[in-house]
Scaffold this motif. Structure first.
Motif, PDB file in Angstrom:
ATOM      1  N   ARG B  90     -11.288   5.167  11.764  1.00 39.68           N
ATOM      2  CA  ARG B  90     -12.617   4.751  12.234  1.00 39.68           C
ATOM      3  C   ARG B  90     -13.314   4.024  11.104  1.00 39.68           C
ATOM      4  NH1 ARG B  90     -13.406   6.871  17.045  1.00 39.68           N
ATOM      5  NH2 ARG B  90     -12.096   8.659  17.588  1.00 39.68           N
ATOM      6  N   PHE B  91     -13.882   2.876  11.430  1.00 39.76           N
ATOM      7  CA  PHE B  91     -14.468   2.034  10.392  1.00 39.76           C
ATOM      8  C   PHE B  91     -15.981   2.151  10.406  1.00 39.76           C
ATOM      9  CE2 PHE B  91     -10.406   0.260  11.634  1.00 39.76           C
ATOM     10  CZ  PHE B  91      -9.767   0.224  10.409  1.00 39.76           C
ATOM     11  N   GLY B  92     -16.567   2.339   9.229  1.00 43.59           N
ATOM     12  CA  GLY B  92     -18.013   2.466   9.092  1.00 43.59           C
ATOM     13  C   GLY B  92     -18.645   1.125   8.772  1.00 43.59           C
ATOM     14  N   PRO B  93     -19.972   1.126   8.595  1.00 47.08           N
ATOM     15  CA  PRO B  93     -20.692  -0.129   8.340  1.00 47.08           C
ATOM     16  C   PRO B  93     -20.282  -0.813   7.038  1.00 47.08           C
ATOM     17  CG  PRO B  93     -22.140   1.798   8.150  1.00 47.08           C
ATOM     18  CD  PRO B  93     -20.867   2.277   8.739  1.00 47.08           C
ATOM     19  N   LEU B  94     -19.725  -0.086   6.098  1.00 47.49           N
ATOM     20  CA  LEU B  94     -19.364  -0.705   4.825  1.00 47.49           C
ATOM     21  C   LEU B  94     -17.886  -1.089   4.737  1.00 47.49           C
ATOM     22  CD1 LEU B  94     -21.535   1.169   2.195  1.00 47.49           C
ATOM     23  CD2 LEU B  94     -21.872  -1.067   3.215  1.00 47.49           C
ATOM     24  N   ALA B  95     -17.169  -0.993   5.829  1.00 48.34           N
ATOM     25  CA  ALA B  95     -15.790  -1.484   5.823  1.00 48.34           C
ATOM     26  C   ALA B  95     -15.857  -3.008   5.830  1.00 48.34           C
ATOM     27  CB  ALA B  95     -15.037  -0.971   7.043  1.00 48.34           C
ATOM     28  N   ALA B  96     -15.153  -3.633   4.864  1.00 47.59           N
ATOM     29  CA  ALA B  96     -15.224  -5.088   4.757  1.00 47.59           C
ATOM     30  C   ALA B  96     -14.507  -5.751   5.922  1.00 47.59           C
ATOM     31  CB  ALA B  96     -14.614  -5.534   3.435  1.00 47.59           C
ATOM     32  N   ASN B  97     -13.458  -5.116   6.389  1.00 45.81           N
ATOM     33  CA  ASN B  97     -12.765  -5.603   7.575  1.00 45.81           C
ATOM     34  C   ASN B  97     -12.154  -4.387   8.261  1.00 45.81           C
ATOM     35  OD1 ASN B  97     -10.517  -4.939   6.028  1.00 45.81           O
ATOM     36  ND2 ASN B  97     -10.339  -7.017   5.248  1.00 45.81           N
ATOM     37  N   GLN B  98     -11.732  -4.587   9.477  1.00 49.95           N
ATOM     38  CA  GLN B  98     -11.206  -3.445  10.227  1.00 49.95           C
ATOM     39  C   GLN B  98      -9.692  -3.439  10.056  1.00 49.95           C
ATOM     40  OE1 GLN B  98     -13.800  -5.425  11.444  1.00 49.95           O
ATOM     41  NE2 GLN B  98     -15.120  -3.792  10.683  1.00 49.95           N
ATOM     42  N   ALA B  99      -9.280  -3.048   8.865  1.00 48.40           N
ATOM     43  CA  ALA B  99      -7.863  -3.067   8.536  1.00 48.40           C
ATOM     44  C   ALA B  99      -7.569  -1.934   7.573  1.00 48.40           C
ATOM     45  CB  ALA B  99      -7.475  -4.403   7.903  1.00 48.40           C
ATOM     46  N   ALA B 100      -6.367  -1.411   7.665  1.00 50.89           N
ATOM     47  CA  ALA B 100      -5.968  -0.343   6.749  1.00 50.89           C
ATOM     48  C   ALA B 100      -4.451  -0.304   6.665  1.00 50.89           C
ATOM     49  CB  ALA B 100      -6.504   1.006   7.228  1.00 50.89           C
ATOM     50  N   SER B 101      -3.973   0.236   5.553  1.00 50.18           N
ATOM     51  CA  SER B 101      -2.541   0.421   5.369  1.00 50.18           C
ATOM     52  C   SER B 101      -2.271   1.863   5.017  1.00 50.18           C
ATOM     53  CB  SER B 101      -2.020  -0.441   4.216  1.00 50.18           C
ATOM     54  OG  SER B 101      -2.376  -1.779   4.417  1.00 50.18           O
ATOM     55  N   THR B 102      -1.117   2.359   5.453  1.00 52.02           N
ATOM     56  CA  THR B 102      -0.711   3.703   5.059  1.00 52.02           C
ATOM     57  C   THR B 102       0.807   3.782   5.169  1.00 52.02           C
ATOM     58  OG1 THR B 102      -1.095   6.062   5.424  1.00 52.02           O
ATOM     59  CG2 THR B 102      -1.007   4.687   7.378  1.00 52.02           C
TER      60      THR B 102
END
Lengths: 109, 139
Positions: B90-102
């Motif tokens: 889940r992305f909050g207001p301070l996420a620069a983009n809606q992307a993640a790696s794991t």
């Protein structure tokens, strides 16, 4: 187990206001799935990090619901906007109730 | 025991059923997870990228990346795992983009599915097949 859990986070020390930065996080944890059996055939109980959060000055960057399918030593990489100087707070929530926390300050410059 | 034609048929039917049942329950688990996430809404395509290796030698740690510009949340599912859920970002207001790696565990060759919930409440999904040489669920 909590004694050996050590979160590691990479955040740049400085950023321009409004800049996008890359954050990489890693924590050493077995992430026991609850599916494995020990040598006596008994199921090893599940113990994982079930949630990971990152906040900056109280505002959420990312909040991850984590399931057993995430690998041992869970790694997360994502990008955040830095509107001002402040502090990132990272939290990992263990199935056993422990919360591992680490913080990283960032300057504007 | 004498193997009659009727007995052989019954055995065959039983074997077929036992093969079909786990697959059906796995599919039900995936559908449950998707329904929990989407609330039964229609799922479209496009606007979401899932980056996975084509072949993963070690199913214990498979690097994946998801990105869906404008999403509020992205769910990842591993369709061939004992428990298909992988996680929900889940992305909050301070996420620069809606992307993640794991890095994730994959029990064997299977489709990895990512579903994004967009800010307007719509859903999009993408699926990639990953070939796994050694499975990663300890089974």
């Amino acid at each position: 187990m909590s004694g050996e859990v050590k979160p590691r986070v990479r955040v740049p020390g400085t950023a321009a206001a409004g800049e996008t930065i890359v954050i990489k996080t890693l924590i050493n944890h077995r992430m026991e799935t609850g599916l494995r059996k020990d040598s006596d055939g008994n199921t090893i109980p599940r113990q994982i990090i079930n949630r990971f959060t990152c906040e900056f000055n109280g505002e959420t960057v990312i909040d991850v619901a984590v399931e057993p399918a995430v690998s041992t030593n869970p790694y997360f990489e994502f990008e955040a906007v830095v509107p001002e100087a402040g502090e990132f707070v990272f939290k990992w929530y263990d199935d056993n109730g422990d919360v591992y926390e680490t913080t990283k300050a960032i300057e504007i410059g | 025991m004498e193997l009659t034609r009727r007995g052989a048929l019954a055995l065959g039917a039983g074997a077929a059923l036992s093969l079909v049942l786990p697959a059906a329950s796995a599919r039900a688990a995936i559908e449950d997870s998707i329904a929990n996430f989407t609330g039964g809404a229609d799922i479209g395509e496009g606007g979401i990228t899932l980056t996975t290796p084509e072949i993963a030698e070690n199913g214990n740690t498979v690097p994946i990346s998801v990105a869906a510009p404008g999403a509020v949340a992205i769910m990842v599912l591993a369709s061939g795992n004992p428990n298909p859920d992988v996680g929900i970002f889940r992305f909050g207001p301070l996420a620069a983009n809606q992307a993640a790696s794991t890095r994730i565990r994959l029990n064997g060759t299977q489709d990895v599915i990512a579903i994004a919930e967009m800010a307007d409440g719509s859903f999009v999904q993408v699926a990639n097949n990953v070939k796994v040489t050694i499975g990663g669920c300890g089974g």
